[in-house]
Design an enzyme around this catalytic site. Sequence first.
Site, PDB file in Angstrom:
ATOM      1  CD  GLN A  17     -46.823 -44.685-101.978  1.00  0.00           C
ATOM      2  OE1 GLN A  17     -47.392 -45.201-100.996  1.00  0.00           O
ATOM      3  NE2 GLN A  17     -47.424 -43.538-102.370  1.00  0.00           N
ATOM      4  CD  GLU A 139     -52.095 -45.234-104.300  1.00  0.00           C
ATOM      5  OE1 GLU A 139     -51.145 -45.600-104.122  1.00  0.00           O
ATOM      6  OE2 GLU A 139     -53.268 -45.777-104.376  1.00  0.00           O
ATOM      7  N   GLY A 247     -67.991 -58.775 -96.549  1.00  0.00           N
ATOM      8  CA  GLY A 247     -67.984 -60.182 -96.468  1.00  0.00           C
ATOM      9  C   GLY A 247     -69.290 -60.897 -96.018  1.00  0.00           C
ATOM     10  N   GLY A 248     -70.420 -60.180 -96.360  1.00  0.00           N
ATOM     11  CA  GLY A 248     -71.702 -61.006 -96.031  1.00  0.00           C
ATOM     12  C   GLY A 248     -72.007 -60.666 -94.602  1.00  0.00           C
TER      13      GLY A 248
HETATM   14  N1  COA Z   1     -29.201 -40.768-114.567  1.00  0.00           N
HETATM   15  C1  COA Z   1     -29.740 -40.147-115.717  1.00  0.00           C
HETATM   16  N2  COA Z   1     -31.044 -40.193-116.100  1.00  0.00           N
HETATM   17  C2  COA Z   1     -31.703 -40.582-115.433  1.00  0.00           C
HETATM   18  C3  COA Z   1     -31.733 -41.307-114.360  1.00  0.00           C
HETATM   19  C4  COA Z   1     -30.124 -41.252-113.971  1.00  0.00           C
HETATM   20  N3  COA Z   1     -29.668 -41.910-112.927  1.00  0.00           N
HETATM   21  N4  COA Z   1     -32.566 -41.797-113.482  1.00  0.00           N
HETATM   22  C5  COA Z   1     -33.589 -41.295-114.359  1.00  0.00           C
HETATM   23  N5  COA Z   1     -33.409 -40.644-115.441  1.00  0.00           N
HETATM   24  C6  COA Z   1     -34.205 -40.353-116.718  1.00  0.00           C
HETATM   25  C7  COA Z   1     -34.538 -41.255-117.110  1.00  0.00           C
HETATM   26  O1  COA Z   1     -33.866 -42.054-118.319  1.00  0.00           O
HETATM   27  C8  COA Z   1     -35.919 -40.775-118.092  1.00  0.00           C
HETATM   28  O2  COA Z   1     -35.454 -39.932-119.172  1.00  0.00           O
HETATM   29  P1  COA Z   1     -35.941 -40.062-120.742  1.00  0.00           P
HETATM   30  O3  COA Z   1     -37.336 -39.729-120.469  1.00  0.00           O
HETATM   31  O4  COA Z   1     -35.257 -39.021-121.354  1.00  0.00           O
HETATM   32  O5  COA Z   1     -35.739 -41.498-120.899  1.00  0.00           O
HETATM   33  C9  COA Z   1     -36.310 -39.464-117.321  1.00  0.00           C
HETATM   34  O6  COA Z   1     -35.260 -39.560-116.296  1.00  0.00           O
HETATM   35  C10 COA Z   1     -37.608 -39.808-116.429  1.00  0.00           C
HETATM   36  O7  COA Z   1     -38.014 -40.799-116.184  1.00  0.00           O
HETATM   37  P2  COA Z   1     -39.407 -41.186-115.666  1.00  0.00           P
HETATM   38  O8  COA Z   1     -39.607 -42.532-115.039  1.00  0.00           O
HETATM   39  O9  COA Z   1     -40.277 -41.124-116.878  1.00  0.00           O
HETATM   40  O10 COA Z   1     -40.016 -40.068-114.820  1.00  0.00           O
HETATM   41  P3  COA Z   1     -41.113 -38.930-114.783  1.00  0.00           P
HETATM   42  O11 COA Z   1     -40.930 -38.254-113.606  1.00  0.00           O
HETATM   43  O12 COA Z   1     -41.302 -38.618-116.120  1.00  0.00           O
HETATM   44  O13 COA Z   1     -42.499 -40.063-114.361  1.00  0.00           O
HETATM   45  C11 COA Z   1     -43.721 -41.615-113.236  1.00  0.00           C
HETATM   46  C12 COA Z   1     -42.678 -40.474-113.063  1.00  0.00           C
HETATM   47  C13 COA Z   1     -43.771 -42.092-111.823  1.00  0.00           C
HETATM   48  C14 COA Z   1     -45.028 -41.166-113.698  1.00  0.00           C
HETATM   49  C15 COA Z   1     -43.268 -42.736-114.058  1.00  0.00           C
HETATM   50  O14 COA Z   1     -41.905 -43.159-113.554  1.00  0.00           O
HETATM   51  C16 COA Z   1     -44.034 -43.826-114.264  1.00  0.00           C
HETATM   52  O15 COA Z   1     -44.987 -43.827-114.966  1.00  0.00           O
HETATM   53  N6  COA Z   1     -43.608 -45.015-113.526  1.00  0.00           N
HETATM   54  C17 COA Z   1     -44.333 -46.427-113.714  1.00  0.00           C
HETATM   55  C18 COA Z   1     -45.547 -46.335-112.825  1.00  0.00           C
HETATM   56  C19 COA Z   1     -45.069 -46.244-111.415  1.00  0.00           C
HETATM   57  O16 COA Z   1     -44.219 -46.633-110.504  1.00  0.00           O
HETATM   58  N7  COA Z   1     -45.947 -45.183-110.876  1.00  0.00           N
HETATM   59  C20 COA Z   1     -46.123 -44.662-109.474  1.00  0.00           C
HETATM   60  C21 COA Z   1     -45.025 -43.970-108.974  1.00  0.00           C
HETATM   61  S1  COA Z   1     -45.271 -44.019-107.201  1.00  0.00           S
END
Ligand code: COA
Length: 425
Positions: A17, A139, A247-248
Site C-alpha cells: 500500500q 500499517e 485544537g483547544g
Molecule cells: N524479481 C525478483 N525478485 C523480486 C522482485 C522481482 N521483480 N520483486 C521483489 N523481489 C524479491 C526481492 O528481491 C526480495 O528478495 P530477497 O529477500 O531475497 O532479497 C523479496 O522479493 C522480498 O521483498 P520484500 O520487500 O522484503 O517483501 P516481503 O513480502 O518479505 O515484505 C514488507 C513486505 C512490506 C514488510 C517489506 O517490503 C517492507 O518492510 N517494506 C518497507 C515498509 C513498507 O513499505 N511497509 C508497508 C507496506 S504497505
Amino acid sequence: MTKALDGVRVLDFTHVQSGPTCTQLLAWFGADVIKIERPGSGDITRGQLQDIPHVDSLYFTMLNHNKRSITLDTKNPKGKELLTELIKQCDVLVENFGPGVLDRMGFPWETIQAINPKMIVASIKGFGPGPYEDCKVYENVAQCTGGAASTTGFRDGPPLVTGAQIGDSGTGLHLALGIVTALYQRTRTGRGQRVTAAMQDGVLNLTRVKLRDQQRLAHGPLKEYSQFGEDIPFGEAVPRAGNDSGGGQPGRILKCKGSETDPNAYIYVITQAPVWEKICDVIGEPEWKTHPDYAKPAARLKHLNAIFARIEQWTMTKTKFEAMDILNEHDIPCGPILSMKELMEDESLRATGTVVEVDHPTRGKYLSVGNPIKMSDSPTEVKRSPLLGEHTDEVLREVLGFSDAQLADARASGALDPQRQAAAE
Ligand code: COA
C-alpha cells in the site's frame, strides 16, 4: 490538456500500500509510471482479500490506477541488464522493499547513481536509521510506533489503531512530496538525489499535535482534555483523549435520532467559543449565556460532561443530517459520522471525481477514491489498473527501443515470465 508531470518517467518497484499510494499520485499528475512486478505473481496484493476468484483484488486495483505493468525477474542476469537500461531511461525509481532488498538485488543507491546521475531514488522503510532500521513494517506497526496508537482511544481503554491508513498511505503522500520537490531541485542542479520516508516518521508527523501536548504537560494539566474536568490526574505521557477535539475548542461525538439501531447515527459537535451563545439558544439553555459555570470558555472546561450531555439530549431529537442543517445555519462547527455506504452514494463526491467508477476488463465496474488533489491545469482522469505484465512488450519497445529479435531474446532468457524462467533454470 497536458498534465503537471508529463514527461516524467517513473520506475515503480512498489508493492502493497505505502509505495503504490505514492506512485498512483504521480501517475494521476501525468507521470508515466512503469510498475515492475515479479513474473508469475506480481504485487502480492493482486491476490489478497480477493472478492472475486482469480480477479485482481480491489486492494490492488484501487492503489494502482493509471500505471503500466511489466514483469521482470530482477534476479535473472538478463533481467538485471534490462533493469539497468530502464534506469538509464527513467527519472525516478520508487521502492518500498524490505530493508536491504535493493542492495541484495545489486542496485544500491551508488550503483543507480553511477548508471544515471539524474535519477531520483525514493524509498519507504518502516524506520529510519537506528535500532529498528532492519525491521519489516506494516500499517499498524507504524501507527503503534509513531505515537498514533498511544494517543488514540479512550483513557481507560487500550491503545487503538485508526482505520485511516496514516502509516501506509500517509507515508506514500510524504514520499510523493519528496519526489516532486527533488524533481524541482533537479531543474536547477541537474542532479538526482535520494529521498527517503520512514513510516514511523510519517505517523509522528501526522501526530504532531500530541507531541505538542506532551510538552505542554510539563507546565500543567491539559485543560481541554475531558479528564481535566473529571479531576483525573494526568500521568507522565499524553493520555488517550477519546473524542475530545485536539485544537483547544471542546468537541465530542454525540448520539442522534436512531442511534439505538444505526451504528453511525452520531454527529461531532464543537462548542467553539465565538458561537457559544448560539449553541445555548439552539439547545434551549439561554440562561447558560450568563451562568458563571458556562458563560466563559475557561469556566466551561470543568463542566464539559454536563454540557455535552445536554447538547446530546438535543441531538438525540434530530437525525444527524437534521442536526447538521440546524447547527450550520448558526455557523456551529459539526460533522455527521458518515458511513462508507453513505460516502459511496454521495452525489457531490461523485461529481468532483473524489469517488469514481472505474471499469476493469476482468472485474467489471467498481468504485474507487479518485485524486483528492484537484488542479485546474492538470485534471485527473482515473484509468484502470494494469493486468500483470500487460505492458511488458510495449514498454520494452517504446522505452528501450527493442526490436522483435531483442524481445524474443529477452523472453528466451527467462527474465520476463515464470514458465521460461523455470525452463531456463
Ligand atoms: N524479481 C525478483 N525478485 C523480486 C522482485 C522481482 N521483480 N520483486 C521483489 N523481489 C524479491 C526481492 O528481491 C526480495 O528478495 P530477497 O529477500 O531475497 O532479497 C523479496 O522479493 C522480498 O521483498 P520484500 O520487500 O522484503 O517483501 P516481503 O513480502 O518479505 O515484505 C514488507 C513486505 C512490506 C514488510 C517489506 O517490503 C517492507 O518492510 N517494506 C518497507 C515498509 C513498507 O513499505 N511497509 C508497508 C507496506 S504497505
